[in-house]
Structures are given as structure tokens and as C-alpha cells.
Design a protein around this motif. Structure first.
Motif, PDB file in Angstrom:
ATOM      1  N   ASN A   1       0.860  -1.306  -0.003  1.00 20.26           N
ATOM      2  CA  ASN A   1       0.081  -0.055   0.107  1.00 20.26           C
ATOM      3  C   ASN A   1       0.876   1.211  -0.010  1.00 20.26           C
ATOM      4  OD1 ASN A   1      -2.474  -1.377  -0.224  1.00 20.26           O
ATOM      5  ND2 ASN A   1      -2.595  -1.447   2.145  1.00 20.26           N
ATOM      6  N   HIS A   2       2.048   1.234   0.642  1.00 15.18           N
ATOM      7  CA  HIS A   2       2.658   2.370   0.742  1.00 15.18           C
ATOM      8  C   HIS A   2       3.525   2.588  -0.609  1.00 15.18           C
ATOM      9  CE1 HIS A   2       5.402   4.772   4.087  1.00 15.18           C
ATOM     10  NE2 HIS A   2       5.467   5.465   2.757  1.00 15.18           N
ATOM     11  N   ILE A   3       4.093   1.356  -1.139  1.00 13.49           N
ATOM     12  CA  ILE A   3       4.658   1.448  -2.427  1.00 13.49           C
ATOM     13  C   ILE A   3       3.693   2.081  -3.470  1.00 13.49           C
ATOM     14  CG2 ILE A   3       4.520  -0.675  -3.452  1.00 13.49           C
ATOM     15  CD1 ILE A   3       7.621   1.516  -3.356  1.00 13.49           C
ATOM     16  N   LEU A   4       2.490   1.719  -3.497  1.00 11.22           N
ATOM     17  CA  LEU A   4       1.311   1.994  -4.403  1.00 11.22           C
ATOM     18  C   LEU A   4       1.241   3.515  -4.264  1.00 11.22           C
ATOM     19  CD1 LEU A   4      -0.983  -0.883  -4.566  1.00 11.22           C
ATOM     20  CD2 LEU A   4       0.076  -0.036  -6.468  1.00 11.22           C
ATOM     21  N   THR A   5       1.070   3.995  -3.030  1.00 16.50           N
ATOM     22  CA  THR A   5       0.942   5.551  -2.832  1.00 16.50           C
ATOM     23  C   THR A   5       2.166   6.288  -3.649  1.00 16.50           C
ATOM     24  OG1 THR A   5      -0.489   4.941  -0.774  1.00 16.50           O
ATOM     25  CG2 THR A   5       0.779   7.446  -1.003  1.00 16.50           C
ATOM     26  N   VAL A   6       3.183   5.964  -3.380  1.00 11.14           N
ATOM     27  CA  VAL A   6       4.341   6.298  -4.003  1.00 11.14           C
ATOM     28  C   VAL A   6       4.270   6.567  -5.405  1.00 11.14           C
ATOM     29  CG1 VAL A   6       6.909   6.268  -4.308  1.00 11.14           C
ATOM     30  CG2 VAL A   6       6.008   6.025  -2.093  1.00 11.14           C
ATOM     31  N   TYR A   7       3.939   5.212  -5.971  1.00 11.39           N
ATOM     32  CA  TYR A   7       3.685   5.093  -7.562  1.00 11.39           C
ATOM     33  C   TYR A   7       2.814   6.139  -8.045  1.00 11.39           C
ATOM     34  CZ  TYR A   7       5.866   0.313  -7.584  1.00 11.39           C
ATOM     35  OH  TYR A   7       6.410  -0.956  -7.566  1.00 11.39           O
ATOM     36  N   GLN A   8       1.557   6.287  -7.404  1.00  4.91           N
ATOM     37  CA  GLN A   8       0.325   7.160  -7.819  1.00  4.91           C
ATOM     38  C   GLN A   8       0.940   8.579  -7.644  1.00  4.91           C
ATOM     39  OE1 GLN A   8      -2.332   5.635  -5.070  1.00  4.91           O
ATOM     40  NE2 GLN A   8      -2.912   3.824  -6.512  1.00  4.91           N
ATOM     41  N   LYS A   9       1.481   8.641  -6.629  1.00  2.95           N
ATOM     42  CA  LYS A   9       1.947  10.385  -6.513  1.00  2.95           C
ATOM     43  C   LYS A   9       2.923  10.581  -7.657  1.00  2.95           C
ATOM     44  CE  LYS A   9       4.012  13.266  -2.953  1.00  2.95           C
ATOM     45  NZ  LYS A   9       4.712  13.694  -1.688  1.00  2.95           N
ATOM     46  N   THR A  10       4.109   9.851  -7.765  1.00  2.49           N
ATOM     47  CA  THR A  10       4.948   9.782  -8.685  1.00  2.49           C
ATOM     48  C   THR A  10       4.373  10.091 -10.224  1.00  2.49           C
ATOM     49  OG1 THR A  10       6.486   8.648  -7.472  1.00  2.49           O
ATOM     50  CG2 THR A  10       7.148   9.360  -9.490  1.00  2.49           C
ATOM     51  N   ILE A  11       3.590   9.335 -10.596  1.00  2.00           N
ATOM     52  CA  ILE A  11       2.860   9.263 -11.771  1.00  2.00           C
ATOM     53  C   ILE A  11       2.243  10.612 -12.026  1.00  2.00           C
ATOM     54  CG2 ILE A  11       1.129   8.210 -13.377  1.00  2.00           C
ATOM     55  CD1 ILE A  11       2.113   5.522 -12.291  1.00  2.00           C
ATOM     56  N   LYS A  12       1.356  10.918 -10.840  1.00  2.00           N
ATOM     57  CA  LYS A  12       0.552  12.351 -11.172  1.00  2.00           C
ATOM     58  C   LYS A  12       1.536  13.326 -11.217  1.00  2.00           C
ATOM     59  CE  LYS A  12      -2.687  15.096  -8.437  1.00  2.00           C
ATOM     60  NZ  LYS A  12      -2.003  16.344  -8.639  1.00  2.00           N
ATOM     61  N   ASN A  13       2.663  13.442 -10.354  1.00  2.00           N
ATOM     62  CA  ASN A  13       3.554  14.702 -10.537  1.00  2.00           C
ATOM     63  C   ASN A  13       4.126  14.634 -11.944  1.00  2.00           C
ATOM     64  OD1 ASN A  13       3.208  15.348  -7.895  1.00  2.00           O
ATOM     65  ND2 ASN A  13       4.984  14.192  -7.061  1.00  2.00           N
ATOM     66  N   LYS A  14       4.371  13.513 -12.619  1.00  2.00           N
ATOM     67  CA  LYS A  14       4.886  13.368 -14.083  1.00  2.00           C
ATOM     68  C   LYS A  14       3.823  14.117 -14.840  1.00  2.00           C
ATOM     69  CE  LYS A  14       9.033  11.727 -14.402  1.00  2.00           C
ATOM     70  NZ  LYS A  14      10.077  12.388 -14.920  1.00  2.00           N
ATOM     71  N   GLY A  15       2.658  13.428 -14.492  1.00  5.98           N
ATOM     72  CA  GLY A  15       1.400  14.050 -15.583  1.00  5.98           C
ATOM     73  C   GLY A  15       1.231  15.744 -15.345  1.00  5.98           C
ATOM     74  N   ASP A  16       1.478  16.307 -14.285  1.00  8.48           N
ATOM     75  CA  ASP A  16       1.486  17.728 -14.013  1.00  8.48           C
ATOM     76  C   ASP A  16       2.548  18.422 -14.439  1.00  8.48           C
ATOM     77  OD1 ASP A  16      -0.957  16.969 -12.715  1.00  8.48           O
ATOM     78  OD2 ASP A  16       0.045  17.100 -10.677  1.00  8.48           O
ATOM     79  N   MET A  17       3.763  17.815 -14.962  1.00  8.05           N
ATOM     80  CA  MET A  17       4.957  18.759 -15.354  1.00  8.05           C
ATOM     81  C   MET A  17       4.772  19.240 -16.714  1.00  8.05           C
ATOM     82  SD  MET A  17       7.874  16.093 -14.034  1.00  8.05           S
ATOM     83  CE  MET A  17       9.216  17.055 -14.656  1.00  8.05           C
TER      84      MET A  17
END
Length: 407
Positions: free
Chosen positions: A391-407
Motif C-alpha cells: 500500500n505504501h509503495i502504491l501510494t508512492v507510485y501514484q503520487k510519482t505518476i501524478k507529478n509526472k503528468g502535472d509537469m
């Protein structure tokens, strides 16, 4: 999500990185994600996606790799065999990854600094990169240079792997480490920003381990004595030579024990000679590699890990789950997962007298052995929960992907 779990190391192999990759893949796929496993294979002669049985022969890429190295005009890399070999392997991994295609992945999760740095250079800009570091490669190389591979080009090798450590740790969008020790190494010595680092343990498939505790895959020596168990790679940094020296001292005090050493590595022959020279050939049994370490732990009375360099050892996790009292060194991140006098005993690394004393103490005191083992198991069943870690690593995945999409 379409996820690539990648490592520079040869896979499959016996060790914590591969175990983590397999368990994480299984858990992520049970949640509906699509996961591939990338690494070297066949004694580092191919790069393959293990689960798809797709591979590229290293020999097919060597002409391109050599041309790339020649074009970069860094003749100093040829002065040290280890540096030259690693550069060839790095470029081989990059070219193979390009051949397989990285554009289909939403996220790449590297498992070491070398693959992290490689995949950063060749991945699509939009693809997120998370890196979990299972240890400090630069520290391991330094240790080898200091104890084994001294040469006129040692300074070059040390500087090169320090560079790989820094670049690999900084290449990811998020760098995950298991403990404060590793974070302090990266921030204090390699200049990685604290904001880039997340600290949480890897988790472990507890149910699967508990099932394996009943599975014996080979015969074990008969003994009516108490069993001291070590399991791990037989390398210099595991400190097994200090364990054998401690056992020589222990034998002067008592003879109601045997020691089983499970594993293989470049130090196996030397450790056998050491045991024979110290008169311990009847007291120590080298069981080599076994697939039933969980079962062996049900037979053991004490687990020992005398490492000189360590991050978050899988063997200690398993010993805790098996309800074994552990005697460990204070190397690296070990003191963050073993509480002295509560779930085990911690000794100064390399201190054979302290190790012998702790072994004698637990062999003498059955009540304390059982108490430490029970405490360790209670801690492990809660702390190493795989669901929490995923669950923790999935949270990191989702946050990282979202930040990439916002760039």
C-alpha cells in the motif's frame, strides 16, 4: 498500471532483491496491475524479461557497446577490470531495455543504483522512475577493495562506484530506503536531498513463509545438540569467519551445540579450512544452498548474523517469523529491526568475544531463548506485513505518476 521491476543483478538468484521483486509482482498483480521483471540472466550473458521469457544476448550488443565506450573517450575505465566490466554491463542493460521497449510502462521501479542510473538515461520522459535501494553498492565495493582487491587502480574503482551510487540515487523521482541508516548514508555522503527519500520497509509474504516452514527438501544431519544457524551468502562482509572464531571460544566453555552454515559463496572453501584448523570440523556443518531454510529454522535454537556490512537482511526477517532468538551485529540497518534484550542480542561487528559470550548466554538460558524468540515473532508478524508495504509503495507510485503528468 503497467509496471517494470528492474535490476542490474542477475535474476533469478538467491537473495533479498529477487525475493522482494517476486513477492511485489505477485501482490501487485493480485490488485490488478501488470508487472514485468527485467534483469541480467544466465551468468550475466543475457538481459531478459523473466516472466515473458524474452531475452537479448550480450554478445549481440557488444559491438555497439564498445563503439559507445570508444566514442566517449574515457581511456581510464580500461585501467581497472571491475570498472571496465561494469561500464560494459551498464550499456548492455540500456541497449537491451531499449530493445524491449520502455514506452509501454507507466512506471519503472529499479532495485539498485546501477539500474536506476541506466534506465533514467533511456526511459521516456513521461515514464515515472522509483528506485528502492537494498544496500549501498559503493560501501560494498569499498569493503572489497580494502579487504580483497587492493591494486594500483583501487582509487579509480572507489571513485567510479561512489559516482554510480550518487547518480543512481538521484536519478529516481523518488528513492525508497528501508531505514534511517541508509538515508543518512545517502544524504550525508552522497548529497541526495532528504526530500527525495522515502523510508519504509519492504514487507514480506508472511503466509507463504509460514507454509514453507513445514517443507523439507533434503535430509538434514541428525543431532541431539542445540543448533546454531547461519544462512546467507558466504562472502567477506557476512562475517562468518568471525562466527567460526567465536565458536572456537565457545567450544572451550561447552560442547552441547552444533552450528549449521547454510549458503555458498567465494569464502566457502576458506571457511571450511578455518573450521578444520580450529578443530571444529565435527561441530560445524556446511549445508551449502538449501531451498528449505524456513524448515531448518524450525529445528534451530539460535540464529546468528555477524555481518560487517548490512542493510535490511532477509534472513533476520525470516528468523523472526520463525520465532528464533537472533544474535546480530550492529552493522548498518540491523539495529533498527532488532531490539537488544527484547527481540534479540546485538554485538559489535567483528567482536568474536562478544559473539561467543552471547552464544553461551542463550545456550545456557532456555527461558531467555524462548522469550526473545517469542518477542521476535510477535514483532515480525505485525511489522513485516506485506499489505502495508505494498500500500505504501502504491501510494508512492501514484503520487510519482501524478507529478509526472502535472509537469
Amino acid at each position: 498500471m503497467k509496471i517494470l521491476l528492474a535490476t542490474y543483478w542477475n535474476i533469478p538468484h538467491v537473495g533479498g532483491v529477487w525475493t522482494y521483486m517476486v513477492q511485489l509482482k505477485e501482490k501487485l498483480e493480485s490488485l490488478g496491475h501488470d508487472v514485468d521483471l527485467l534483469g541480467f540472466g544466465e551468468d550475466n550473458q543475457v538481459v531478459h524479461i523473466v516472466n515473458e521469457n524474452r531475452k537479448v544476448d550480450k554478445a549481440q550488443l557488444l559491438s555497439l557497446v564498445n563503439a559507445k565506450l570508444d566514442n566517449e573517450k574515457f581511456p581510464e575505465i580500461y585501467k581497472n577490470h571491475l570498472v571496465e566490466y561494469t561500464e560494459i554491463q551498464r550499456y548492455t542493460l540500456e541497449l537491451a531495455a531499449l530493445h524491449f521497449g520502455l514506452e509501454k510502462y507507466d512506471l519503472i521501479h529499479a532495485q539498485d543504483v546501477i539500474s536506476s542510473g541506466c534506465l533514467k538515461r533511456v526511459k521516456p520522459e513521461k515514464t515515472a522512475l522509483v528506485t528502492t535501494l537494498h544496500g549501498c553498492v559503493a560501501y560494498e565495493i569499498r569493503y572489497q577493495l580494502e579487504t580483497i582487491h587492493r591494486s594500483s587502480t583501487s582509487d579509480l574503482a572507489r571513485a567510479y562506484f561512489d559516482y554510480l551510487e550518487q547518480i543512481g540515487a538521484m536519478s529516481a523521482d523518488v528513492t525508497v530506503v528501508a531505514n534511517k541508516w541508509m538515508k543518512n548514508v545517502l544524504t550525508g555522503e552522497f548529497g541526495v536531498s532528504e526530500e527525495q527519500i522515502e523510508i519504509f520497509h519492504y514487507g514480506y509474504n508472511i503466509d507463504q513463509f509460514l507454509e514453507r516452514m513445514t517443507e523439507k527438501t533434503a535430509e538434514v544431519p541428525y543431532t541431539d545438540k542445540k543448533i546454531i544457524l547461519f544462512a546467507g551468502r558466504l562472502t567477506q562482509n557476512k562475517g562468518v569467519h568471525h562466527l567460526i572464531s567465536a565458536l572456537e571460544q565457545l567450544k572451550e566453555i561447552r560442547n552441547d551445540w552444533v552450528c549449521w552454515i547454510v549458503g555458498e559463496g567465494e569464502k566457502l572453501a576458506g571457511l571450511r579450512v578455518q573450521a578444520d584448523q580450529l578443530g571444529l570440523s565435527d561441530d560445524i556443518t556446511f549445508l551449502k544452498n538449501r531451498n528449505d531454510v524456513p524448515y531448518l529454522m524450525t529445528l534451530a535454537d539460535i540464529f546468528v548474523l555477524p555481518s560487517l556490512l548490512e542493510n535490511q537482511p532477509l534472513s533476520v526477517i525470516e528468523a523472526q517469523l520463525a520465532g528464533l532468538p537472533v544474535i546480530v551485529s550492529d552493522a548498518g540497518g540491523i539495529p533498527e529491526i532488532v531490539e537488544h534484550e527484547m527481540t534479540g542480542l546485538i554485538t559489535p561487528k567483528g567482536d568474536k568475544e562478544a559473539l561467543a559470550n552471547c552464544l553461551n548466554r542463550l545456550l545456557e538460558d532456555e527461558a531467555q531463548r524462548k522469550e526473545l524468540g517469542a518477542n521476535a515473532r510477535e514483532f515480525a508478524l505485525e511489522y513485516w506485513n506485506m499489505d502495508d508495504a505494498v500500500n505504501h509503495i502504491l501510494t508512492v507510485y501514484q503520487k510519482t505518476i501524478k507529478n509526472k503528468g502535472d509537469m
